[in-house]
Design a protein around this motif. Structure first.
Motif, PDB file in Angstrom:
ATOM      1  N   MET A   1     -49.897  76.800 -28.365  1.00  0.00           N
ATOM      2  CA  MET A   1     -49.367  75.287 -27.987  1.00  0.00           C
ATOM      3  C   MET A   1     -48.388  75.094 -26.928  1.00  0.00           C
ATOM      4  O   MET A   1     -48.299  74.404 -25.813  1.00  0.00           O
ATOM      5  CB  MET A   1     -48.561  74.770 -29.040  1.00  0.00           C
TER       6      MET A   1
ATOM      7  N   TYR B   1     -54.683  75.042 -27.048  1.00  0.00           N
ATOM      8  CA  TYR B   1     -54.415  74.269 -27.879  1.00  0.00           C
ATOM      9  C   TYR B   1     -55.762  74.669 -28.536  1.00  0.00           C
ATOM     10  O   TYR B   1     -55.410  74.947 -30.149  1.00  0.00           O
ATOM     11  CB  TYR B   1     -55.388  72.614 -27.348  1.00  0.00           C
TER      12      TYR B   1
ATOM     13  N   ALA C   1     -53.516  77.760 -30.631  1.00  0.00           N
ATOM     14  CA  ALA C   1     -52.773  76.655 -31.444  1.00  0.00           C
ATOM     15  C   ALA C   1     -53.882  76.557 -32.875  1.00  0.00           C
ATOM     16  O   ALA C   1     -53.104  77.188 -34.159  1.00  0.00           O
ATOM     17  CB  ALA C   1     -52.241  76.067 -30.404  1.00  0.00           C
TER      18      ALA C   1
ATOM     19  N   ARG D   1     -50.069  70.779 -36.207  1.00  0.00           N
ATOM     20  CA  ARG D   1     -51.786  71.269 -36.171  1.00  0.00           C
ATOM     21  C   ARG D   1     -51.569  69.398 -36.281  1.00  0.00           C
ATOM     22  O   ARG D   1     -52.495  69.447 -34.920  1.00  0.00           O
ATOM     23  CB  ARG D   1     -52.466  71.263 -37.075  1.00  0.00           C
TER      24      ARG D   1
ATOM     25  N   GLU E   1     -49.750  68.025 -32.409  1.00  0.00           N
ATOM     26  CA  GLU E   1     -50.613  68.963 -31.576  1.00  0.00           C
ATOM     27  C   GLU E   1     -51.910  68.236 -30.707  1.00  0.00           C
ATOM     28  O   GLU E   1     -51.839  69.101 -29.944  1.00  0.00           O
ATOM     29  CB  GLU E   1     -50.887  70.249 -30.983  1.00  0.00           C
ATOM     30  N   ARG E   2     -52.443  67.470 -31.654  1.00  0.00           N
ATOM     31  CA  ARG E   2     -54.248  67.297 -31.197  1.00  0.00           C
ATOM     32  C   ARG E   2     -53.953  66.130 -29.815  1.00  0.00           C
ATOM     33  O   ARG E   2     -52.993  65.265 -31.085  1.00  0.00           O
ATOM     34  CB  ARG E   2     -54.874  66.544 -32.673  1.00  0.00           C
ATOM     35  N   ARG E   3     -54.214  66.086 -29.602  1.00  0.00           N
ATOM     36  CA  ARG E   3     -53.998  64.814 -27.934  1.00  0.00           C
ATOM     37  C   ARG E   3     -55.002  64.231 -28.761  1.00  0.00           C
ATOM     38  O   ARG E   3     -55.080  62.777 -28.546  1.00  0.00           O
ATOM     39  CB  ARG E   3     -54.621  65.477 -26.760  1.00  0.00           C
TER      40      ARG E   3
END
Length: 135
Positions: A70, A75, A78, A105, A108-110
Motif C-alpha cells: 500500500m 493497491y 495490498a 482494506r 486504502e480503497r480510493r
C-alpha cells in the motif's frame, strides 16, 4: 530479538527465523521504517515456510506485506494480502486481526464499489459486535 534470530539462524530453524523476521517487520512498520520491514520480509519471501508458521505469524506476514504494498502504491497487491490475512483471521476467530485487515482494506480503497464497500462495512460491523465487552 535480532540476536535471538542470529542464534536461531545458526541452528537452522527457518520457522523460528521467519517468525522473528515477521515480528521485527511489524515493529519496523510501527516505527515508520517501511524499508526495513520490506528488507526483513524479503529474507523470508520465496521460502516454503508459510504453512509451517503459527497462524498469527501467517496473518501478520500478510498484513505487513499488504502495508508495504500500500505504501508503494501497489493497491492490488495490498488488497490481495489484506484479504488473505482477513480470511485467516476469520478462520481462527482472531477478531483483532480481522479488525486490522478490514480497517486497512477499507481505508486504502480510493473508490470502492458500492457492493464491496457494503460487504466490508458488514464484516467490520460483525467483527466489532463480536468484540463488544472485551478489549
Amino acid at each position: 530479538m535480532e540476536r535471538r534470530a542470529a542464534v536461531v539462524q545458526d541452528a537452522g530453524d527457518i520457522v523460528v527465523i521467519a517468525t522473528a523476521r515477521i515480528d521485527e517487520a511489524t515493529r519496523a512498520i510501527a516505527a515508520g521504517d517501511v524499508e526495513r520491514a520490506r528488507l526483513l520480509l524479503g529474507e523470508i519471501d520465496g521460502t516454503k515456510v508459510d504453512s509451517r508458521l503459527p497462524t498469527l505469524s501467517r496473518i501478520d506476514w500478510r498484513l505487513n506485506r499488504a502495508w508495504i504494498s500500500m505504501q508503494a502504491g501497489a493497491y492490488a497487491l495490498a488488497v490481495r494480502d489484506f484479504s488473505s490475512a482477513l480470511d485467516l483471521a476469520q478462520e481462527t476467530d482472531n477478531v483483532d486481526r480481522q479488525l486490522i485487515a478490514l480497517t486497512a482494506r477499507f481505508s486504502e480503497r480510493r473508490s470502492p464499489t458500492a457492493d464491496s464497500s457494503a460487504a466490508e462495512q458488514h464484516a467490520l460491523s460483525k467483527a466489532l459486535r463480536s468484540r463488544r465487552g472485551g478489549w
